[in-house]
Design a protein around this motif. Structure first.
Motif, PDB file in Angstrom:
ATOM      1  N   ALA A  22       0.844  -1.193   0.000  1.00  0.00           N
ATOM      2  CA  ALA A  22       0.000   0.000   0.000  1.00  0.00           C
ATOM      3  C   ALA A  22       0.875   1.237   0.000  1.00  0.00           C
ATOM      4  N   THR A 108      -2.504  -3.596  -0.261  1.00  0.00           N
ATOM      5  CA  THR A 108      -3.827  -3.357  -0.843  1.00  0.00           C
ATOM      6  C   THR A 108      -4.170  -4.536  -1.736  1.00  0.00           C
ATOM      7  N   VAL A 115      -7.248  -1.699   1.621  1.00  0.00           N
ATOM      8  CA  VAL A 115      -6.048  -1.740   2.459  1.00  0.00           C
ATOM      9  C   VAL A 115      -6.220  -2.835   3.507  1.00  0.00           C
TER      10      VAL A 115
END
Length: 193
Positions: A22, A108, A115
């Motif tokens: 992420a 993610t 997330v």
């Protein structure tokens, strides 16, 4: 140049299959506090033998789907879970349960961009007739409706249910857990032996 293209293609494929880091997402201090609070609830449930209470750390949508699958209410599911686990838990004593939230990987999903965190988790338990075992896994932390929850992703049935409720996890591969014997004192026999 063709070799570089193949390497880039392989890297993109790996990221899609494993869930991408992420990079632009942030997990705030408040998020981490919520995750830690859920971990505390789970640890208290495990150490107190109240395994039905472990449902409190599970996302509401996942709990509801599980109850629907069995054609019962969530309250009935809690009761049945406690009754079903009681005999098994009589042969098991939790020695320790530890998570490493600071070492969690923030990722993610490839689809949907949800997330999530993979939190390194180590559980040590004494099991009658098996001795002391250490289980090293990752615990999934996901956000639902502004709150963070925990999901075990050690077994295929758990992952299958997760993907049914949250299809964005369809292409995410979770690391396999490891169970290993731990040298140490022999487990104390459970009462009733």
């Amino acid at each position: 140049m063709p070799k570089l293209g193949a390497v880039v293609a392989a890297m993109i494929t790996a990221l899609l299959l494993l869930g991408s880091p992420a990079l632009a997402q942030e997990v705030t201090a408040r998020d981490r506090e919520q995750i830690e609070a859920r971990i505390d609830i789970l640890e208290q449930a495990l150490s107190g033998g109240d395994f039905a209470a472990s449902l409190d750390v599970t996302p509401p949508a996942l709990r509801a789907a599980l109850a629907r699958r069995f054609g019962i209410t969530e309250a009935e599911m809690r009761t049945l879970m406690a009754e079903a686990l009681a005999p098994m838990m009589a042969d098991l004593t939790f020695v320790s349960y530890a998570t490493d939230v600071p070492a969690a990987e923030i990722r993610t999903t490839p689809a949907g961009g949800r997330v999530y965190l993979l939190i390194p988790t180590t559980t040590v338990m004494d099991v009658r007739d098996a001795g002391r075992l250490r289980v090293r896994t990752d615990t999934l932390a996901i956000e639902e409706a502004g709150d963070w929850y925990l999901v075990r992703v050690q077994e295929e049935a758990q992952v299958s249910m997760l993907r049914e409720v949250y299809p964005e996890f369809a292409d995410v591969q979770f690391p396999a857990g490891v169970t290993e014997p731990v040298p140490g004192p022999a487990p104390t026999p459970a009462s009733g032996s």
